[in-house]
Design an enzyme around this catalytic site. Structure first.
Site, PDB file in Angstrom:
ATOM      1  N   ASP A 143       0.810  -1.217   0.000  1.00  0.00           N
ATOM      2  CA  ASP A 143       0.000   0.000   0.000  1.00  0.00           C
ATOM      3  C   ASP A 143       0.844   1.269   0.000  1.00  0.00           C
ATOM      4  O   ASP A 143       0.585   2.184  -0.769  1.00  0.00           O
ATOM      5  CB  ASP A 143      -0.992   0.008   1.192  1.00  0.00           C
ATOM      6  CG  ASP A 143      -0.326  -0.295   2.538  1.00  0.00           C
ATOM      7  OD1 ASP A 143       0.916  -0.463   2.590  1.00  0.00           O
ATOM      8  OD2 ASP A 143      -1.058  -0.362   3.543  1.00  0.00           O
ATOM      9  N   ASP A 152       6.404   4.438   3.682  1.00  0.00           N
ATOM     10  CA  ASP A 152       6.406   5.488   4.698  1.00  0.00           C
ATOM     11  C   ASP A 152       7.847   5.616   5.216  1.00  0.00           C
ATOM     12  O   ASP A 152       8.662   6.288   4.598  1.00  0.00           O
ATOM     13  CB  ASP A 152       5.399   5.120   5.791  1.00  0.00           C
ATOM     14  CG  ASP A 152       5.278   6.177   6.873  1.00  0.00           C
ATOM     15  OD1 ASP A 152       5.746   7.312   6.658  1.00  0.00           O
ATOM     16  OD2 ASP A 152       4.720   5.883   7.948  1.00  0.00           O
ATOM     17  N   PHE A 157      -1.454  11.012   7.670  1.00  0.00           N
ATOM     18  CA  PHE A 157      -1.965   9.659   7.869  1.00  0.00           C
ATOM     19  C   PHE A 157      -3.195   9.453   6.993  1.00  0.00           C
ATOM     20  O   PHE A 157      -4.194  10.149   7.138  1.00  0.00           O
ATOM     21  CB  PHE A 157      -2.303   9.395   9.339  1.00  0.00           C
ATOM     22  CG  PHE A 157      -2.445   7.924   9.595  1.00  0.00           C
ATOM     23  CD1 PHE A 157      -1.324   7.146   9.892  1.00  0.00           C
ATOM     24  CD2 PHE A 157      -3.676   7.305   9.491  1.00  0.00           C
ATOM     25  CE1 PHE A 157      -1.443   5.778  10.084  1.00  0.00           C
ATOM     26  CE2 PHE A 157      -3.803   5.936   9.687  1.00  0.00           C
ATOM     27  CZ  PHE A 157      -2.683   5.168   9.983  1.00  0.00           C
ATOM     28  N   ASP A 171      -5.506   1.165   6.489  1.00  0.00           N
ATOM     29  CA  ASP A 171      -6.373   1.153   7.670  1.00  0.00           C
ATOM     30  C   ASP A 171      -5.893   2.110   8.738  1.00  0.00           C
ATOM     31  O   ASP A 171      -4.737   2.554   8.759  1.00  0.00           O
ATOM     32  CB  ASP A 171      -6.405  -0.257   8.282  1.00  0.00           C
ATOM     33  CG  ASP A 171      -5.091  -0.590   9.001  1.00  0.00           C
ATOM     34  OD1 ASP A 171      -4.023  -0.502   8.358  1.00  0.00           O
ATOM     35  OD2 ASP A 171      -5.131  -0.907  10.206  1.00  0.00           O
TER      36      ASP A 171
HETATM   37  P1  IMP Z   1       6.835   1.717   6.720  1.00  0.00           P
HETATM   38  O1  IMP Z   1       6.926   2.811   7.750  1.00  0.00           O
HETATM   39  O2  IMP Z   1       7.271   2.204   5.338  1.00  0.00           O
HETATM   40  O3  IMP Z   1       7.547   0.485   7.147  1.00  0.00           O
HETATM   41  O4  IMP Z   1       5.299   1.363   6.578  1.00  0.00           O
HETATM   42  C1  IMP Z   1       4.755   0.327   7.341  1.00  0.00           C
HETATM   43  C2  IMP Z   1       3.297   0.141   7.110  1.00  0.00           C
HETATM   44  O5  IMP Z   1       2.656   1.133   7.844  1.00  0.00           O
HETATM   45  C3  IMP Z   1       2.723   0.270   5.696  1.00  0.00           C
HETATM   46  O6  IMP Z   1       2.804  -0.908   4.953  1.00  0.00           O
HETATM   47  C4  IMP Z   1       1.292   0.584   6.031  1.00  0.00           C
HETATM   48  O7  IMP Z   1       0.564  -0.601   6.264  1.00  0.00           O
HETATM   49  C5  IMP Z   1       1.403   1.376   7.315  1.00  0.00           C
HETATM   50  N1  IMP Z   1       1.272   2.823   7.082  1.00  0.00           N
HETATM   51  C6  IMP Z   1       2.233   3.753   6.904  1.00  0.00           C
HETATM   52  N2  IMP Z   1       1.701   4.964   6.713  1.00  0.00           N
HETATM   53  C7  IMP Z   1       0.365   4.795   6.773  1.00  0.00           C
HETATM   54  C8  IMP Z   1      -0.753   5.683   6.621  1.00  0.00           C
HETATM   55  O8  IMP Z   1      -0.644   6.917   6.390  1.00  0.00           O
HETATM   56  N3  IMP Z   1      -1.979   5.122   6.751  1.00  0.00           N
HETATM   57  C9  IMP Z   1      -2.164   3.787   6.984  1.00  0.00           C
HETATM   58  N4  IMP Z   1      -1.164   2.936   7.120  1.00  0.00           N
HETATM   59  C10 IMP Z   1       0.093   3.441   7.011  1.00  0.00           C
HETATM   60 MG    MG Z   2       0.906  -2.565   5.371  1.00  0.00          MG
END
Ligand code: IMP
Ligand code: MG
Length: 186
Positions: free
Chosen positions: A106, A109, A159, A166
């Site tokens: 998705d 981040d 967010f 979700d």
């Molecule tokens: P990471 O910080 O790139 O490892 O992201 C980890 C996970 O956090 C992603 O795969 C999403 O499932 C969730 N995530 C990060 N940012 C958002 C957001 O803005 N809304 C919802 N889920 C998020």
């Molecule tokens: Mg995820």
């Protein structure tokens, strides 16, 4: 758990990308992927559960290539809005030795999740190639170095919910991508 319906006025601060905008972006992305993967075989699309499900389902119906689908459940969130930094794998890696792997998720981040997944595949299996496709990428520095080869939309560091994303397990089924209402901010 609340039982009321999702109320866009209460839950969604603003809509970032509506259904039509998402679908037309997917047309372009799918054409790019189809061109790049034509002749790359065996081809497996690996979806990261649960966030990547809805995106993957709409995207792959536009990719008319022979491919296999796999999924992997990981978590790094634990219900908060900030990434915990710890990526937990809930299952063993599917055996994708010698495959061209396209990881579909998705959102990019902090980058920790996709970095951890890509590294494990590259180190433990010998895939023919590994690329990443995300629906969204936040405009911010990544905590670890990871690049997605295919990106649906760049967004500000807010967010977001809907279309697979979700907040505390809810809102994945919204057909659009919206910013979570400010009232939900702790
Ligand atoms: P990471 O910080 O790139 O490892 O992201 C980890 C996970 O956090 C992603 O795969 C999403 O499932 C969730 N995530 C990060 N940012 C958002 C957001 O803005 N809304 C919802 N889920 C998020
Ligand atoms: Mg995820």
């Amino acid at each position: 758990m609340e039982t009321r319906d999702v109320d866009p006025n209460r839950d969604v601060g603003s809509i970032l990308h509506d259904e039509a905008a998402i679908q037309s972006r997917l047309d372009v992305l799918a054409r790019e992927i189809t061109e790049d993967y034509r002749g790359r075989s065996p081809f497996t699309v690996l979806t990261i559960l649960h966030g990547g499900m809805i995106f993957m389902a709409d995207l792959l119906r536009r990719v008319p290539l022979p491919l296999q689908m796999e999924s992997l459940q990981v978590s790094s969130y634990h219900g908060e809005k900030e990434s915990s930094g710890q990526v937990t794998f809930h299952q063993n890696l599917p055996d994708l030795r010698d495959q061209h792997i396209l990881i579909v998720d998705d959102i990019l981040d902090t980058g920790r999740t996709l970095h951890a997944i890509r590294s494990r595949f590259e180190e433990e299996l010998q895939p023919a190639s590994v690329r990443i496709c995300v629906l969204l990428q936040k405009r911010k520095p990544r905590a670890v170095e990871v690049t997605a080869e295919y990106v649906g939309f760049e967004i500000d560091d807010e967010f977001v919910i809907g279309y697979g994303l979700d907040f505390q397990g809810r809102y994945r089924n919204l057909p659009y991508i919206g910013v979570l209402h400010a009232d939900h901010t702790p």
